[in-house]
Write an enzyme that holds these catalytic residues in place. Structure first.
Site, short mmCIF file in Angstrom:
data_model
loop_
_atom_site.label_atom_id
_atom_site.label_comp_id
_atom_site.label_asym_id
_atom_site.label_seq_id
_atom_site.Cartn_x
_atom_site.Cartn_y
_atom_site.Cartn_z
N HIS A 64 40.25 83.86 0.55
CA HIS A 64 39.62 82.96 1.52
C HIS A 64 38.12 82.99 1.29
CE1 HIS A 64 38.56 80.73 5.03
NE2 HIS A 64 37.93 81.75 5.59
N ASP A 66 34.68 81.42 2.23
CA ASP A 66 33.89 80.59 3.13
C ASP A 66 32.80 79.85 2.37
OD1 ASP A 66 34.98 81.18 5.79
OD2 ASP A 66 34.28 83.22 5.42
N ASP A 188 41.65 79.93 8.80
CA ASP A 188 40.55 80.59 9.50
C ASP A 188 39.95 79.82 10.67
OD1 ASP A 188 38.85 82.77 9.92
OD2 ASP A 188 37.30 82.02 8.59
N HIS A 438 34.12 75.42 8.49
CA HIS A 438 34.36 75.98 9.82
C HIS A 438 33.34 77.03 10.23
CE1 HIS A 438 36.89 78.35 7.01
NE2 HIS A 438 36.46 79.38 7.71
#
Length: 998
Positions: A64, A66, A188, A438
């Site tokens: 994951h 970001d 997420d 996000h």
């Protein structure tokens, strides 16, 4: 693929159209299954076999990554600033590819195209071929595939569609059909919007997986085995158009406890040499079987999924894969001893395929997953408002991007290379895509990362300005330099302040005409404004308010504002000339102290309490409606985490007030009033850090409330969360309504969740919801709608009341990873950030309110762009232009018009009303695409899915059966002819259009 053409053709024209069919197919560069693929077994065909009668455990290796959070996008990619967080995406991709090549059974999924795109561009051609082979064999699979994994609360649907299109187009053009994701993957984001599910289904995804949902909701779903469901994500689109199978992952997006083998983890490796003292295979296998069987108890089928990875993991992929290989070997070896557990490398799409093969029925969900809490006092509803200045800048940037895209099409090649240099829309397109992440528009990144998001948007707009100037020069015939004033909201524009004569060009990105108020800072007190036809325009000079002088600081010094209204044509511009009348008597209107009894135009009347200076009532003069209405400002004392109930403080993510009753900032507003034929203003001061202008323009059906909040004082040691609250006589029965990402409306009820029993522990924060563009309260007679200029959080805590959070300044981190309090300052505002925004209020009958707030909301999202030229324009300048032959019907919104390649454009048309929302506009509408544009010949059209990565007639999706059918499938409407397209309520249709200039 569908191609439209004229019905009466000569043989030569038929040949041209036949060639056009091929050309349109090539526009997306072979990704649509048109190319030959030898020995390709990607997607569902590449899945490892499972074992009937056993519990099949699908291990999904993933990372994951970001797109900015604790470090900037660039820092994350390169692995810079590891003192903040150890993370380097380029090394993750290097390492994963190397390890996939060592064992053909291994699998890996990748999500964020923004990172993969950058890594791909740095690879040699031989490495690119190697990666293509991995993709073609399904060993490396893309999921989600947007430029980023977008936030779902603070994003507008148009920006979400754009960022998904950007990422998916790259995958399409690079890898063909094998690069197309089958699964949406939002592991997420902090709560999940129904509109996102609707968009994903229209983009052709077969399923959707996420990690976060309310802890009470999760407990309820575990007990009922409802963690996998069918999400019916629209009240208007016929099923199954907006149906999306949705799965909730068992561990968020982390591996099971004890089974993390990344260099960032501390779990012991599998030690499988029986001659060594620390041999632990038996223990590992036993623990894994216990976890797998326990997880299977709360899911419906004999298939379960485990996410093997987490934040920025697999930088040393060998650690993960060496241990996963051993895990598969040793767990599966137990089958010879009677074990009924089978472990395999898998992907979300392979897992989804097995769920589909199970042929089960699934629970149906029709609301959304907001708000999200991870514990009794931990509601993630603060980020709905966090960093309100960034949220507004993102919204403005989206409007600028759509204008840039449109003018690139309308101006043709001259827009990209013209008198002002080389124009560029791609830089802003990528910056906007990153901003949807996000931890970006959500306001949950570190301050230096937030600054970087804003810088990227500013850089993109600077490049777009060149394109816009080139295009307007081409369309108008004038290459006079153009100035853009980005600080007009605080009355700053050097050209209008200094020039005695100038022109203002107003470009309208909407496909219908708009009337728009223009406010320009000036030094003079009398001006003559003329429209394109030479007619004088009514105008007024007002003194700049005290609040504006304070917020602009030393960035401008104009004493007055020139106010007039312009009429801008659809998808076009109009140019007004402005001349200072020196020596003429002053026409400036001076404010008078005190509040009037009322202000009104022909549509609205606003009443004021003479004792308090506050609004006391609102009337619609057309419909003869009147309500009692009071508006004021309050602040919640943010929890510092030092009370007995919970140690949770308010922070960037979490909203946790110390009390259910907010502090009123002032019960009385100091006021002054200006009343003219153009505009009426009541200027209110509530404190040194809160002020407002109540503004009513002559021809407006909505009341404007321009609020200015900050710097929030914190010298008392208290964090503050500032709201405005509207208290009315409307009988709301503990319900209010919000939009979902700017589209469909959802009903919200106090202390209630539609699909599970809520035990409320935070009566304020637990009743807050995201408001992206509008919210309203209503009863059988009256509806009060608030249209916002950015995403914010709000709720209806008391009957007849609607509160919206405006600004937050907090002194403690909320322990969700960002590691710093939400305490924004800047060079201009070192004592604390000042934020300015506005609401538009309308009062209407519930059955017709949408006819007002839908177009009003579109005007807030896509505002006219002003550009200025100094002095006189040459006599041959074309002062007015529209790109359409006629305005689109009120129900139809032109969502996208952007250049696709040299002679093709991407066009999206949207029906912007819900079914049964409006007697007048909630009906199907037909548009003739051949008769749409004034300057473009439409040579051919082909329809795509929403994300423009598949031909519409080739899009197939897995079908799912709900446990209980709530409403029947509706018949799909057929288009009346080849060139005409019919839009049903809430439908978006996407076309690739071959064009030439007339």
């Amino acid at each position: 693929m569908t191609l439209c053409c004229f019905s009466n053709m000569t043989l030569i024209y038929q040949l041209i159209v036949a060639a056009l069919v091929l050309t349109l197919g090539e526009v997306l560069s072979f990704p649509l299954g048109l190319e030959k693929r030898d020995s390709v077994a990607c997607g569902y065909q590449s899945c490892h076999p499972t074992v009937p009668g056993m519990l099949n455990v699908h291990l999904v290796p993933h990372t994951h990554d970001d797109v900015g959070w604790l470090k900037t996008v660039d820092q994350y990619f390169y692995g810079d600033r590891n003192d903040i967080q150890h993370a380097g995406v380029q090394y993750i991709l290097d390492s994963v590819v190397d390890q996939l090549l060592k064992n053909p059974d291994r699998r890996f999924i990748y999500v964020e195209t923004a990172f993969f795109y950058r890594w791909w561009k740095q690879q040699s051609s031989s490495m690119q071929q190697t990666v293509k082979q991995l993709v073609n064999e399904g060993r490396l699979e893309f999921v989600n595939g947007g430029w980023c994994m977008s936030d779902e609360a603070a994003t507008h649907y148009s920006a979400v569609i754009d960022q998904m299109t950007l990422g998916l187009r790259f995958l399409n053009e690079t890898f063909g059909a094998c690069g197309r994701p089958r699964v949406a993957w939002h592991i997420d984001p902090f709560g999940h919007a129904r509109e996102h599910a609707s968009l994903f289904s229209q983009m052709g995804y077969d399923g959707f997986f996420f990690g976060r949902l309310d802890y009470q909701d999760r407990d309820s779903r575990r007990s009922k085995k409802e963690q996998e469901l069918l999400w019916r994500a629209s009240d208007s689109l016929p099923a199954p158009m907006a149906d999306l199978f949705t799965g909730i992952l068992p561990n968020g997006y982390n591996p099971p406890t004890g089974f993390c083998w990344d260099q960032l983890c501390n779990d012991p490796p599998i030690r499988d040499d029986p001659e060594l003292e620390d041999y632990n295979v038996d223990d590992v296998v036993q623990r894994f079987l216990q976890i797998a069987n326990k997880q299977a108890e709360v899911y419906k089928t004999n298939h379960i999924i485990m996410t093997m990875g987490s934040d920025f993991q697999y930088e040393n992929a060998n650690l993960w894969y060496k241990n996963l290989d051993k895990l598969l070997l040793h767990v599966n070896s137990q089958q010879a001893k009677g074990s009924k557990v089978n472990v395999l490398y898998s992907t979300p799409s392979c897992y989804l395929q097995e769920l589909h093969r199970a042929n089960r029925t699934w629970p149906l969900k029709m609301d959304d997953f907001f708000p999200y809490a991870d514990d009794a006092h931990n509601f993630w509803t603060g980020y709905f408002t966090s960093r309100p200045a960034l949220k507004r800048y993102e919204r403005i940037s989206n409007s600028n991007l759509q204008t840039c895209n449109q003018l690139e099409v309308l101006g043709g090649a001259a827009s990209r290379k013209g008198p002002f240099g080389e124009g560029d829309s791609q830089t802003l397109r990528k910056a906007m895509a990153v901003a949807q992440h996000h931890d970006a528009v959500s306001g949950t990144a570190k301050q230096h990362v937030t600054n970087d998001y804003a810088r990227k948007l500013a850089d993109g707009w600077q490049r777009c300005q060149v394109l816009v100037s080139n295009s307007l020069a081409s369309l108008s015939g004038s290459s006079a330099p153009r100035i853009y004033c980005d600080l007009l909201n605080v009355s700053v524009c050097p050209l209008t302040e200094s020039s005695k004569k100038f022109s203002v060009t107003v470009y309208n990105p909407l496909a219908r005409p708009v009337v728009w108020p223009v406010r320009l800072p000036v030094y003079g007190s009398a001006y003559l404004i003329k429209d394109p036809k030479g007619n004088s325009v009514d105008s007024q000079v007002l003194s700049v308010s005290k609040a504006t002088r304070e917020v602009r600081r030393n960035r401008g010094h104009a004493a007055n504002e020139l106010v007039f209204q312009v009429q801008a044509p659809p998808l076009g511009y109009t140019t007004y000339s402005v001349s200072s009348l020196q020596g003429r008597p002053s026409s400036a209107a001076s404010p008078k102290r005190g509040a009037p009894t009322s202000i009104q135009n022909k549509f609205l009347q606003v009443n004021f309490d003479p004792d308090t200076g506050l609004i006391s009532g609102l009337s619609n003069l057309e419909t003869k409606q009147s309500i009692n209405l009071t508006q004021n400002f309050y602040w919640y004392n943010a929890s510092d985490g030092k009370n007995s109930e919970s140690k949770q403080p308010s922070g960037a993510y979490i909203f946790r007030p110390n009390s259910t009753v907010p502090f009123v900032i002032s019960r009385v507003a100091q006021t002054e009033t200006i009343q003219t034929s153009v505009v009426q203003e009541v200027r209110q001061w509530f404190s040194p850090w809160v002020s407002q202008v109540v503004r009513l323009y002559a021809d407006s059906r909505a009341l404007e409330l321009e609020w200015t909040v900050g710097p929030l004082p914190v010298s008392d040691g208290l964090g503050k969360e500032v709201i405005t609250r509207l208290d009315s006589s409307i009988k709301t029965s503990e319900m209010f309504y919000t939009d979902s990402n700017g589209r469909e409306i959802l009903q919200r009820r106090k202390d209630f969740r539609p699909t599970w029993q809520l035990k409320q522990s935070e009566p304020i924060a637990g009743n807050y919801y995201p408001i992206n563009t509008r919210a309203f309260i209503k009863d059988d007679v009256d509806q009060l709608t608030v249209v916002t200029d950015r995403s914010q959080g709000g709720g209806s805590i008391q009957n007849g009341s609607l509160e919206i959070m405006l600004h937050r300044r907090l002194l403690y981190d909320d322990y969700r990873g960002v590691g710093e309090p939400l305490n924004e300052v800047s060079n201009i505002f070192p004592e604390g950030l000042v934020v300015r925004g506005r609401f538009m209020l309308s009062l209407d009958r519930p059955d017709s309110a949408a006819d007002i707030y839908r177009p009003l909301g579109q005007e807030e999202v896509l505002q006219p762009l002003l550009s200025f030229t100094d002095g006189d324009l040459n006599g041959n300048t074309q002062l007015e232009f529209t790109g359409l032959k006629a305005a689109l019907p009120p129900a139809v919104h032109l969502l996208t018009l952007s250049q696709w390649d040299a002679d093709s454009v991407l066009l999206r048309l949207e029906h912007q009303f819900q079914i049964s929302e409006s007697k007048l506009n909630s009906q199907p509408v037909t548009v003739n695409l051949q008769k749409l544009f004034s300057t473009l010949n439409v040579l051919g059209i082909s329809e795509l899915n929403l994300s423009a990565n598949q031909w519409k007639d080739e899009m197939t999706r897995l079908s799912w059966t709900p446990e209980k059918e709530e409403k029947p499938y509706l018949k799909i409407l057929e288009d009346p002819s080849a060139w005409e397209v019919t839009l049903r309520p809430m439908e978006i249709r996407t076309f690739l259009v071959r064009v030439s200039f007339k």
